[in-house]
Design a protein around this motif. Structure first.
Motif, PDB file in Angstrom:
ATOM      1  N   GLY A  91       9.065  -7.717 -14.762  1.00 37.36           N
ATOM      2  CA  GLY A  91       8.528  -8.881 -15.787  1.00 37.36           C
ATOM      3  C   GLY A  91       6.866  -8.864 -15.538  1.00 37.36           C
ATOM      4  O   GLY A  91       6.469  -8.274 -14.635  1.00 37.36           O
ATOM      5  N   LYS A  92       6.435  -9.893 -16.359  1.00 40.64           N
ATOM      6  CA  LYS A  92       4.831 -10.210 -16.167  1.00 40.64           C
ATOM      7  C   LYS A  92       4.642 -10.454 -14.572  1.00 40.64           C
ATOM      8  O   LYS A  92       3.601 -10.319 -14.090  1.00 40.64           O
ATOM      9  N   GLN A  93       5.432 -11.385 -13.836  1.00 43.87           N
ATOM     10  CA  GLN A  93       5.165 -11.702 -12.506  1.00 43.87           C
ATOM     11  C   GLN A  93       5.261 -10.518 -11.587  1.00 43.87           C
ATOM     12  O   GLN A  93       4.994 -10.769 -10.218  1.00 43.87           O
ATOM     13  N   ASP A  94       5.714  -9.341 -11.948  1.00 39.85           N
ATOM     14  CA  ASP A  94       5.670  -8.072 -11.006  1.00 39.85           C
ATOM     15  C   ASP A  94       4.449  -6.946 -11.510  1.00 39.85           C
ATOM     16  O   ASP A  94       4.901  -5.780 -11.438  1.00 39.85           O
ATOM     17  N   ARG A  95       3.594  -7.675 -12.118  1.00 42.10           N
ATOM     18  CA  ARG A  95       2.574  -6.829 -12.553  1.00 42.10           C
ATOM     19  C   ARG A  95       1.886  -5.998 -11.542  1.00 42.10           C
ATOM     20  O   ARG A  95       1.455  -4.865 -11.572  1.00 42.10           O
ATOM     21  N   HIS A  96       1.752  -6.467 -10.296  1.00 40.59           N
ATOM     22  CA  HIS A  96       1.368  -6.086  -9.286  1.00 40.59           C
ATOM     23  C   HIS A  96       2.143  -4.825  -8.656  1.00 40.59           C
ATOM     24  O   HIS A  96       1.448  -3.872  -8.126  1.00 40.59           O
ATOM     25  N   LEU A  97       3.429  -4.814  -8.968  1.00 41.64           N
ATOM     26  CA  LEU A  97       4.297  -3.712  -8.659  1.00 41.64           C
ATOM     27  C   LEU A  97       4.032  -2.365  -9.503  1.00 41.64           C
ATOM     28  O   LEU A  97       3.927  -1.452  -9.074  1.00 41.64           O
ATOM     29  N   VAL A  98       4.064  -2.913 -10.669  1.00 39.90           N
ATOM     30  CA  VAL A  98       3.753  -1.848 -11.634  1.00 39.90           C
ATOM     31  C   VAL A  98       2.320  -1.098 -11.396  1.00 39.90           C
ATOM     32  O   VAL A  98       2.113   0.033 -11.592  1.00 39.90           O
ATOM     33  N   ASP A  99       1.422  -1.992 -11.293  1.00 34.22           N
ATOM     34  CA  ASP A  99      -0.162  -1.507 -10.871  1.00 34.22           C
ATOM     35  C   ASP A  99      -0.137  -0.398  -9.583  1.00 34.22           C
ATOM     36  O   ASP A  99      -0.642   0.646  -9.829  1.00 34.22           O
ATOM     37  N   ALA A 100       0.769  -0.980  -8.800  1.00 39.62           N
ATOM     38  CA  ALA A 100       1.105   0.093  -7.398  1.00 39.62           C
ATOM     39  C   ALA A 100       1.484   1.292  -7.696  1.00 39.62           C
ATOM     40  O   ALA A 100       1.133   2.310  -7.387  1.00 39.62           O
ATOM     41  N   ILE A 101       2.586   1.238  -8.668  1.00 41.67           N
ATOM     42  CA  ILE A 101       3.497   2.360  -9.094  1.00 41.67           C
ATOM     43  C   ILE A 101       2.289   3.320  -9.939  1.00 41.67           C
ATOM     44  O   ILE A 101       2.388   4.509  -9.829  1.00 41.67           O
ATOM     45  N   CYS A 102       1.608   2.773 -10.711  1.00 42.42           N
ATOM     46  CA  CYS A 102       0.506   3.459 -11.534  1.00 42.42           C
ATOM     47  C   CYS A 102      -0.402   4.114 -10.815  1.00 42.42           C
ATOM     48  O   CYS A 102      -0.833   5.278 -10.994  1.00 42.42           O
ATOM     49  N   ARG A 103      -0.654   3.619  -9.582  1.00 40.91           N
ATOM     50  CA  ARG A 103      -1.771   3.898  -8.519  1.00 40.91           C
ATOM     51  C   ARG A 103      -1.186   5.444  -8.006  1.00 40.91           C
ATOM     52  O   ARG A 103      -1.685   6.281  -7.463  1.00 40.91           O
ATOM     53  N   ALA A 104       0.206   5.337  -7.470  1.00 40.07           N
ATOM     54  CA  ALA A 104       0.705   6.326  -7.131  1.00 40.07           C
ATOM     55  C   ALA A 104       0.981   7.602  -8.062  1.00 40.07           C
ATOM     56  O   ALA A 104       1.176   8.747  -7.606  1.00 40.07           O
ATOM     57  N   GLN A 105       1.284   7.469  -9.475  1.00 42.54           N
ATOM     58  CA  GLN A 105       1.207   8.445 -10.288  1.00 42.54           C
ATOM     59  C   GLN A 105       2.308   9.422 -10.132  1.00 42.54           C
ATOM     60  O   GLN A 105       2.054  10.672 -10.023  1.00 42.54           O
ATOM     61  N   PRO A 106       3.504   8.784 -10.081  1.00 44.79           N
ATOM     62  CA  PRO A 106       4.617   9.774  -9.958  1.00 44.79           C
ATOM     63  C   PRO A 106       4.751  10.568 -11.060  1.00 44.79           C
ATOM     64  O   PRO A 106       4.507   9.868 -12.333  1.00 44.79           O
ATOM     65  N   LYS A 107       5.393  11.741 -10.985  1.00 49.27           N
ATOM     66  CA  LYS A 107       5.666  12.490 -12.310  1.00 49.27           C
ATOM     67  C   LYS A 107       7.009  12.255 -12.760  1.00 49.27           C
ATOM     68  O   LYS A 107       7.126  12.651 -14.090  1.00 49.27           O
ATOM     69  N   HIS A 108       7.734  11.831 -11.924  1.00 48.05           N
ATOM     70  CA  HIS A 108       9.144  11.334 -12.523  1.00 48.05           C
ATOM     71  C   HIS A 108       9.688   9.980 -12.170  1.00 48.05           C
ATOM     72  O   HIS A 108       9.590   9.636 -11.104  1.00 48.05           O
ATOM     73  N   ILE A 109      10.000   9.188 -13.113  1.00 46.63           N
ATOM     74  CA  ILE A 109      10.409   7.980 -12.751  1.00 46.63           C
ATOM     75  C   ILE A 109      11.869   7.780 -13.630  1.00 46.63           C
ATOM     76  O   ILE A 109      11.996   8.040 -14.656  1.00 46.63           O
ATOM     77  N   ALA A 110      13.020   7.334 -12.809  1.00 49.61           N
ATOM     78  CA  ALA A 110      14.256   6.848 -13.370  1.00 49.61           C
ATOM     79  C   ALA A 110      14.444   5.583 -13.369  1.00 49.61           C
ATOM     80  O   ALA A 110      14.092   4.765 -12.209  1.00 49.61           O
ATOM     81  N   LEU A 111      14.857   4.805 -14.482  1.00 54.04           N
ATOM     82  CA  LEU A 111      14.964   3.307 -14.656  1.00 54.04           C
ATOM     83  C   LEU A 111      16.401   2.919 -14.973  1.00 54.04           C
ATOM     84  O   LEU A 111      17.052   3.628 -15.888  1.00 54.04           O
ATOM     85  N   SER A 112      16.978   2.288 -14.212  1.00 54.78           N
ATOM     86  CA  SER A 112      18.546   1.684 -14.491  1.00 54.78           C
ATOM     87  C   SER A 112      18.353   0.623 -15.716  1.00 54.78           C
ATOM     88  O   SER A 112      17.584  -0.197 -15.678  1.00 54.78           O
ATOM     89  N   THR A 118       0.800  -1.134  -0.083  1.00 56.37           N
ATOM     90  CA  THR A 118      -0.195   0.080   0.117  1.00 56.37           C
ATOM     91  C   THR A 118       0.837   1.077  -0.065  1.00 56.37           C
ATOM     92  O   THR A 118       0.492   2.094  -0.760  1.00 56.37           O
ATOM     93  N   GLN A 119       1.961   1.217   0.845  1.00 56.65           N
ATOM     94  CA  GLN A 119       2.965   2.203   0.984  1.00 56.65           C
ATOM     95  C   GLN A 119       3.550   2.628  -0.614  1.00 56.65           C
ATOM     96  O   GLN A 119       3.568   3.754  -0.796  1.00 56.65           O
ATOM     97  N   LEU A 120       3.878   1.506  -1.325  1.00 56.42           N
ATOM     98  CA  LEU A 120       4.281   1.780  -2.804  1.00 56.42           C
ATOM     99  C   LEU A 120       3.265   2.638  -3.688  1.00 56.42           C
ATOM    100  O   LEU A 120       3.632   3.293  -4.230  1.00 56.42           O
ATOM    101  N   ALA A 121       2.023   1.884  -3.279  1.00 55.06           N
ATOM    102  CA  ALA A 121       0.846   2.626  -4.233  1.00 55.06           C
ATOM    103  C   ALA A 121       0.569   3.911  -4.089  1.00 55.06           C
ATOM    104  O   ALA A 121      -0.132   4.713  -4.604  1.00 55.06           O
ATOM    105  N   ARG A 122       1.020   4.358  -2.658  1.00 59.06           N
ATOM    106  CA  ARG A 122       0.681   5.796  -1.922  1.00 59.06           C
ATOM    107  C   ARG A 122       2.079   6.749  -2.275  1.00 59.06           C
ATOM    108  O   ARG A 122       2.058   7.801  -1.752  1.00 59.06           O
TER     109      ARG A 122
END
Length: 337
Positions: A265-286, A248-252
């Motif tokens: 990956g596909k097995q981490d869709r729950h993480l992607v969904d949580a990030i999308c709910r948080a709606q950050p304006k900036h994401i940096a990816l390694s 929940t903290q990730l989603a907020r």
């Protein structure tokens, strides 16, 4: 909504990105552990437990995983623990649930220890560098269940708050607002699940913590999510008050988010969904600069994941981030020393 373009192979330098945008959160994946110990590159702990030299999972134990439709150890061990209590209450003398419990945990222990870096090989300078890198964020979300982040946090305890109180239980009433919150989204080897679904932390020194995990005690059901589809992982997460809170903290999450060493990956869709709910304006990816085609493929992959967001994606060379330092790597051949 993001627009798709043709991606080049250019990668930013992390040190330049962080001076332009303050990143309050870090989502850390297995790439951070691989930078230290190459043996963390295994695909499946469930498979490791079947192939370990010492007491691997037997066909009888595998039948339990199949019956419960999971490759995760926590729900199977929790189910057996419940069966043991039910048998005791009904004065049923069958010892099968207890025997299966200890056999499955034994296979899990040997599987984990076969790939985990020993404490004696961890250098203090590496732990200090990891500790300093993590403490730059307000919140660190880790999906790694190995002990590297925990060891690093113990190395600089005053800078971190894992939300476990003095009695080692998950406690939100005594938090340190000035410290970096360290949240284990998929649990960890240092965490166990109590019978009431609450979480507890194993109290050990750095040098004995890996050994503490290897103690095959009936009360200590390991709390980590290591296998399965995104839906299966989410089911296990919902069965734990601690894991549910972390998710929940990730989603907020508020503020810019750095994602390091995570394939998502596909097995981490729950993480992607949580990030999308948080709606950050900036994401940096390694991204590791393996080749131009690999970099372009990774950029397309991540851009597709967050296409629904109004977000600025930045891609940076993983080796320019403190967690990607080549100086962290411990040679595997040192195990023979």
């Amino acid at each position: 909504m993001m627009e798709f373009t043709d991606f080049d192979a250019a990668l930013a330098d992390w040190n330049e990105l962080r001076t332009l945008t303050p990143y309050s959160g870090l989502l850390m994946g297995n790439g951070a552990s691989l930078a230290v110990w190459k043996h963390f590159a295994y695909d499946s702990l469930f498979e490791l437990a079947q192939t370990t030299r010492n007491k691997p999972l037997s066909p009888t134990e595998l039948a339990l995983f199949k019956a419960m439709e999971t490759h995760n150890f926590e729900p199977v061990l929790s189910g057996l623990k419940t069966a043991i209590r039910v048998n005791a209450a009904l004065t049923i003398s069958s010892s099968s649930p207890r025997n299966r419990y200890f056999a499955i945990k034994e296979a899990l222990i040997h599987g984990v220890r076969s790939v985990h870096i020993p404490w004696r090989l961890m250098e203090q300078k590496t732990l200090l560098a990891i500790s300093q890198a993590l403490s730059q964020y307000s919140t660190v979300y880790s999906t790694n269940y190995d002990l590297l982040a925990y060891w690093a946090a113990m190395h600089g305890q005053e800078r971190f708050d894992d939300l476990f109180g003095a009695d080692a239980t998950f406690n939100l009433h005594h938090t340190n607002a000035s410290a970096t919150r360290l949240l284990y989204l998929h649990g960890g080897m240092h965490l166990v699940k109590n019978f009431d679904a609450s979480a507890r932390k194993l109290l050990s020194s750095e040098s004995t913590l890996l050994g503490s995990f290897a103690v095959n005690a009936l009360d200590d059901v390991p709390l980590f999510v290591c296998e399965g589809s995104s839906d299966e992982k989410l089911k296990v997460i919902r069965g734990s008050d601690y894991l549910s809170f972390c998710h929940t903290q990730l989603a907020r999450h508020e503020g810019a988010l750095c994602i390091f060493g995570h394939a998502l990956g596909k097995q981490d869709r729950h993480l992607v969904d949580a990030i999308c709910r948080a709606q950050p304006k900036h994401i940096a990816l390694s991204i590791l600069p393996r080749s131009e085609s690999f970099i372009q493929h990774q950029k397309r992959h991540y851009s597709a994941l967050f296409a629904q967001l109004d977000v600025e994606l930045k891609f940076f060379n993983a080796k320019t981030h403190p967690l990607g330092s080549s100086g962290f790597s411990v040679p595997v051949d040192r195990l023979k020393v």
